[in-house]
Structure formats: structure tokens, C-alpha cells
Write a protein that holds these residues in place. Structure first.
Motif, PDB file in Angstrom:
ATOM      1  N   PRO A  68       4.217   2.616  12.353  1.00 15.40           N
ATOM      2  CA  PRO A  68       3.679   2.693  10.991  1.00 15.40           C
ATOM      3  C   PRO A  68       2.365   1.933  10.869  1.00 15.40           C
ATOM      4  O   PRO A  68       2.119   0.950  11.571  1.00 15.40           O
ATOM      5  CB  PRO A  68       4.772   2.036  10.142  1.00 15.40           C
ATOM      6  N   MET A  69       1.548   2.423   9.957  1.00 15.58           N
ATOM      7  CA  MET A  69       0.271   1.779   9.662  1.00 15.58           C
ATOM      8  C   MET A  69      -0.006   2.025   8.182  1.00 15.58           C
ATOM      9  O   MET A  69       0.553   2.954   7.578  1.00 15.58           O
ATOM     10  CB  MET A  69      -0.831   2.383  10.521  1.00 15.58           C
ATOM     11  N   PHE A  70      -0.870   1.225   7.605  1.00 15.70           N
ATOM     12  CA  PHE A  70      -1.163   1.358   6.182  1.00 15.70           C
ATOM     13  C   PHE A  70      -2.668   1.411   5.986  1.00 15.70           C
ATOM     14  O   PHE A  70      -3.414   0.683   6.624  1.00 15.70           O
ATOM     15  CB  PHE A  70      -0.553   0.192   5.400  1.00 15.70           C
ATOM     16  N   SER A  71      -3.089   2.288   5.096  1.00 14.60           N
ATOM     17  CA  SER A  71      -4.504   2.429   4.776  1.00 14.60           C
ATOM     18  C   SER A  71      -4.764   1.814   3.411  1.00 14.60           C
ATOM     19  O   SER A  71      -4.255   2.309   2.392  1.00 14.60           O
ATOM     20  CB  SER A  71      -4.899   3.907   4.758  1.00 14.60           C
ATOM     21  N   SER A  72      -5.534   0.754   3.390  1.00 13.77           N
ATOM     22  CA  SER A  72      -5.888   0.119   2.121  1.00 13.77           C
ATOM     23  C   SER A  72      -6.767   1.028   1.280  1.00 13.77           C
ATOM     24  O   SER A  72      -6.605   1.113   0.059  1.00 13.77           O
ATOM     25  CB  SER A  72      -6.622  -1.201   2.381  1.00 13.77           C
ATOM     26  N   ARG A  74      -6.959   4.313   1.289  1.00 15.17           N
ATOM     27  CA  ARG A  74      -6.174   5.434   0.756  1.00 15.17           C
ATOM     28  C   ARG A  74      -4.940   4.968  -0.001  1.00 15.17           C
ATOM     29  O   ARG A  74      -4.251   5.767  -0.613  1.00 15.17           O
ATOM     30  CB  ARG A  74      -5.753   6.349   1.906  1.00 15.17           C
ATOM     31  N   THR A  75      -4.678   3.659   0.041  1.00 12.76           N
ATOM     32  CA  THR A  75      -3.453   3.071  -0.510  1.00 12.76           C
ATOM     33  C   THR A  75      -2.246   3.935  -0.152  1.00 12.76           C
ATOM     34  O   THR A  75      -1.472   4.379  -1.001  1.00 12.76           O
ATOM     35  CB  THR A  75      -3.533   2.848  -2.043  1.00 12.76           C
ATOM     36  N   ALA A  76      -2.103   4.140   1.159  1.00  9.74           N
ATOM     37  CA  ALA A  76      -1.049   5.028   1.644  1.00  9.74           C
ATOM     38  C   ALA A  76      -0.579   4.589   3.024  1.00  9.74           C
ATOM     39  O   ALA A  76      -1.318   3.970   3.780  1.00  9.74           O
ATOM     40  CB  ALA A  76      -1.573   6.458   1.714  1.00  9.74           C
ATOM     41  N   LYS A  77       0.633   4.963   3.319  1.00  6.52           N
ATOM     42  CA  LYS A  77       1.187   4.757   4.649  1.00  6.52           C
ATOM     43  C   LYS A  77       0.707   5.888   5.548  1.00  6.52           C
ATOM     44  O   LYS A  77       0.573   7.035   5.120  1.00  6.52           O
ATOM     45  CB  LYS A  77       2.708   4.779   4.569  1.00  6.52           C
ATOM     46  N   THR A  78       0.418   5.548   6.791  1.00  7.51           N
ATOM     47  CA  THR A  78       0.102   6.551   7.802  1.00  7.51           C
ATOM     48  C   THR A  78       0.935   6.207   9.041  1.00  7.51           C
ATOM     49  O   THR A  78       1.549   5.146   9.113  1.00  7.51           O
ATOM     50  CB  THR A  78      -1.397   6.561   8.165  1.00  7.51           C
ATOM     51  N   TRP A  79       0.967   7.098   9.997  1.00 11.49           N
ATOM     52  CA  TRP A  79       1.677   6.849  11.245  1.00 11.49           C
ATOM     53  C   TRP A  79       0.720   7.042  12.411  1.00 11.49           C
ATOM     54  O   TRP A  79      -0.158   7.911  12.364  1.00 11.49           O
ATOM     55  CB  TRP A  79       2.858   7.805  11.400  1.00 11.49           C
ATOM     56  N   ALA A 104       4.875  15.275  13.070  1.00 13.42           N
ATOM     57  CA  ALA A 104       4.160  15.592  11.828  1.00 13.42           C
ATOM     58  C   ALA A 104       5.144  15.822  10.684  1.00 13.42           C
ATOM     59  O   ALA A 104       4.927  15.350   9.562  1.00 13.42           O
ATOM     60  CB  ALA A 104       3.265  16.807  12.029  1.00 13.42           C
ATOM     61  N   ALA A 105       6.232  16.515  10.955  1.00 15.34           N
ATOM     62  CA  ALA A 105       7.248  16.757   9.922  1.00 15.34           C
ATOM     63  C   ALA A 105       7.881  15.450   9.471  1.00 15.34           C
ATOM     64  O   ALA A 105       8.096  15.229   8.274  1.00 15.34           O
ATOM     65  CB  ALA A 105       8.314  17.721  10.446  1.00 15.34           C
ATOM     66  N   PHE A 106       8.166  14.574  10.422  1.00 11.61           N
ATOM     67  CA  PHE A 106       8.718  13.269  10.072  1.00 11.61           C
ATOM     68  C   PHE A 106       7.762  12.509   9.154  1.00 11.61           C
ATOM     69  O   PHE A 106       8.171  11.954   8.136  1.00 11.61           O
ATOM     70  CB  PHE A 106       9.009  12.440  11.331  1.00 11.61           C
ATOM     71  N   ALA A 107       6.483  12.444   9.524  1.00  7.13           N
ATOM     72  CA  ALA A 107       5.497  11.701   8.733  1.00  7.13           C
ATOM     73  C   ALA A 107       5.362  12.289   7.330  1.00  7.13           C
ATOM     74  O   ALA A 107       5.289  11.544   6.345  1.00  7.13           O
ATOM     75  CB  ALA A 107       4.148  11.697   9.454  1.00  7.13           C
ATOM     76  N   GLY A 111       6.520  10.627   3.487  1.00  6.92           N
ATOM     77  CA  GLY A 111       5.540  10.430   2.430  1.00  6.92           C
ATOM     78  C   GLY A 111       4.208   9.892   2.915  1.00  6.92           C
ATOM     79  O   GLY A 111       3.383   9.437   2.116  1.00  6.92           O
ATOM     80  N   ALA A 112       3.965   9.948   4.204  1.00 10.23           N
ATOM     81  CA  ALA A 112       2.710   9.435   4.772  1.00 10.23           C
ATOM     82  C   ALA A 112       1.537  10.330   4.391  1.00 10.23           C
ATOM     83  O   ALA A 112       1.695  11.525   4.137  1.00 10.23           O
ATOM     84  CB  ALA A 112       2.817   9.346   6.285  1.00 10.23           C
ATOM     85  N   ALA A 113       0.367   9.736   4.393  1.00  9.54           N
ATOM     86  CA  ALA A 113      -0.858  10.475   4.095  1.00  9.54           C
ATOM     87  C   ALA A 113      -1.396  11.190   5.322  1.00  9.54           C
ATOM     88  O   ALA A 113      -2.229  12.087   5.209  1.00  9.54           O
ATOM     89  CB  ALA A 113      -1.915   9.522   3.555  1.00  9.54           C
ATOM     90  N   GLY A 114      -0.929  10.822   6.502  1.00  9.13           N
ATOM     91  CA  GLY A 114      -1.415  11.453   7.717  1.00  9.13           C
ATOM     92  C   GLY A 114      -0.829  10.805   8.949  1.00  9.13           C
ATOM     93  O   GLY A 114      -0.042   9.866   8.863  1.00  9.13           O
ATOM     94  N   ILE A 115      -1.234  11.337  10.061  1.00 12.21           N
ATOM     95  CA  ILE A 115      -0.787  10.835  11.356  1.00 12.21           C
ATOM     96  C   ILE A 115      -1.978  10.922  12.310  1.00 12.21           C
ATOM     97  O   ILE A 115      -2.779  11.851  12.210  1.00 12.21           O
ATOM     98  CB  ILE A 115       0.429  11.648  11.863  1.00 12.21           C
ATOM     99  N   SER A 116      -2.126   9.936  13.180  1.00  8.20           N
ATOM    100  CA  SER A 116      -3.268   9.938  14.088  1.00  8.20           C
ATOM    101  C   SER A 116      -2.828   9.535  15.489  1.00  8.20           C
ATOM    102  O   SER A 116      -1.739   8.993  15.680  1.00  8.20           O
ATOM    103  CB  SER A 116      -4.366   8.987  13.595  1.00  8.20           C
ATOM    104  N   LEU A 117      -3.690   9.817  16.440  1.00  9.53           N
ATOM    105  CA  LEU A 117      -3.452   9.415  17.818  1.00  9.53           C
ATOM    106  C   LEU A 117      -4.774   9.314  18.527  1.00  9.53           C
ATOM    107  O   LEU A 117      -5.798   9.789  18.034  1.00  9.53           O
ATOM    108  CB  LEU A 117      -2.514  10.399  18.534  1.00  9.53           C
ATOM    109  N   GLU A 118      -4.753   8.693  19.679  1.00  7.63           N
ATOM    110  CA  GLU A 118      -5.931   8.620  20.538  1.00  7.63           C
ATOM    111  C   GLU A 118      -5.530   9.050  21.934  1.00  7.63           C
ATOM    112  O   GLU A 118      -4.396   8.854  22.353  1.00  7.63           O
ATOM    113  CB  GLU A 118      -6.472   7.191  20.617  1.00  7.63           C
ATOM    114  N   THR A 119      -6.469   9.623  22.637  1.00  5.89           N
ATOM    115  CA  THR A 119      -6.278   9.918  24.051  1.00  5.89           C
ATOM    116  C   THR A 119      -7.619   9.816  24.751  1.00  5.89           C
ATOM    117  O   THR A 119      -8.665   9.796  24.102  1.00  5.89           O
ATOM    118  CB  THR A 119      -5.638  11.312  24.264  1.00  5.89           C
ATOM    119  N   THR A 120      -7.587   9.735  26.049  1.00  7.92           N
ATOM    120  CA  THR A 120      -8.828   9.620  26.803  1.00  7.92           C
ATOM    121  C   THR A 120      -9.518  10.977  26.874  1.00  7.92           C
ATOM    122  O   THR A 120      -8.880  12.028  26.793  1.00  7.92           O
ATOM    123  CB  THR A 120      -8.562   9.103  28.227  1.00  7.92           C
ATOM    124  N   LEU A 121     -10.820  10.951  27.033  1.00 10.67           N
ATOM    125  CA  LEU A 121     -11.587  12.187  27.103  1.00 10.67           C
ATOM    126  C   LEU A 121     -11.230  13.024  28.328  1.00 10.67           C
ATOM    127  O   LEU A 121     -11.359  14.239  28.302  1.00 10.67           O
ATOM    128  CB  LEU A 121     -13.087  11.880  27.102  1.00 10.67           C
TER     129      LEU A 121
END
Length: 147
Positions: A68-72, A74-79, A104-107, A111-121
Motif C-alpha cells: 500500500p501507498m498513499f498519495s497526498s 490525490r488524497t487517495a490510497k494507491t498500490w 488491478a481488480a483487487f486495487a 477503493g484505490a486510485a490506481g496501481i503502479s509498478l517499475e521494471t528495468t528497461l
């Protein structure tokens, strides 16, 4: 054979630890199943992450771990989708895509505003998968469509 998704619990730790250890080795870490199990146990015990499991015919074939992560602003939870792994013998059978969709369905349900990830190029297989699943790329950061 159908892929089923479930949320990991204490009874899943032993099998999940073996797969998580393989994931860590994929990224160059030394094998250590006990360490992998302890890490997962602590994250799950304290509610610090959510792990979704993919099974085919009862066998554990992959997992995705979300933090979990929170966006100040967006005042919303994200994953953050931090870990995604599919056993080598189960790749190219739709397991990773099913896990992405389940995350994505879980997030969304959470009630999350979104979901993000990182990967190498240079992770071209993963990047192609994310693109095909509708994720948007910005350098190494990927964002899902807004919920």
C-alpha cells in the motif's frame, strides 16, 4: 486448465516461500528459502502487503505482491505492484496476465486510485506484457489506467 487466484494466508507460506526464493534468485540474490519465508510471514502477519497466488490444477504457478501507498496530492490510497513472478514451467500460459488483472481488480475493489509498478528497461518480456494489459509507460515507471 483454469488459473485460479486467491489471497495468500499462513497455510500458503511454505509453497510461496519456494516460489518467492526463485523470484529473488531471478534478480541475482542467493537462494535462501528460510529468509524468503520469514520476509513473507512478516509482511502478511503485519498486513504490510497483499500477496495474490495463481494456481493451475492445484499447483502454485505464480504470485504478485502488492504494497500500500498513499498519495497526498490525490488524497487517495494507491498500490505498488512490487513483485510479479511465474514459475518457469508455467510461463507463456496466461498466468502473469491473470495475476496483473487480479491485482488491478483487487486495487479497484479496495477503493484505490490506481496501481503502479517499475521494471528495468531491458525487461522486454515484462514490458510487452504490461503494454498488452493496458499499462502506460513513462521511462521505467508504469501506471495503470486510472480507476
Amino acid at each position: 486448465m483454469t488459473i485460479t487466484i486467491s489471497r495468500a494466508g499462513p497455510a500458503d507460506l511454505d509453497a510461496l516461500a519456494v516460489l518467492f526464493d526463485a523470484y529473488r534468485q531471478f534478480y541475482g540474490q542467493p537462494g535462501d528459502v528460510a529468509r524468503a519465508r520469514q520476509w513473507l510471514r512478516e509482511r502478511l502477519r503485519f498486513g504490510e502487503s497483499v500477496v495474490l497466488l495463481a494456481r493451475r490444477g492445484g499447483a502454485l504457478t505464480g504470485f504478485v505482491q502488492l504494497y500500500p501507498m498513499f498519495s497526498s496530492v490525490r488524497t487517495a490510497k494507491t498500490w505498488i505492484l512490487n513483485d510479479l513472478y511465474v514459475d518457469a514451467g508455467a510461463r507463456r500460459q496466461g498466468v502473469a496476465r491473470t495475476l496483473l488483472d487480479a491485482a488491478a481488480a483487487f486495487a479497484r475493489t479496495d477503493g484505490a486510485a490506481g496501481i503502479s509498478l517499475e521494471t528495468t528497461l531491458d525487461n522486454t518480456a515484462a514490458r510487452a506484457l504490461y503494454r498488452a494489459a493496458g499499462w502506460h509507460e513513462d521511462a521505467t515507471q508504469w501506471y495503470s489506467l486510472a480507476f
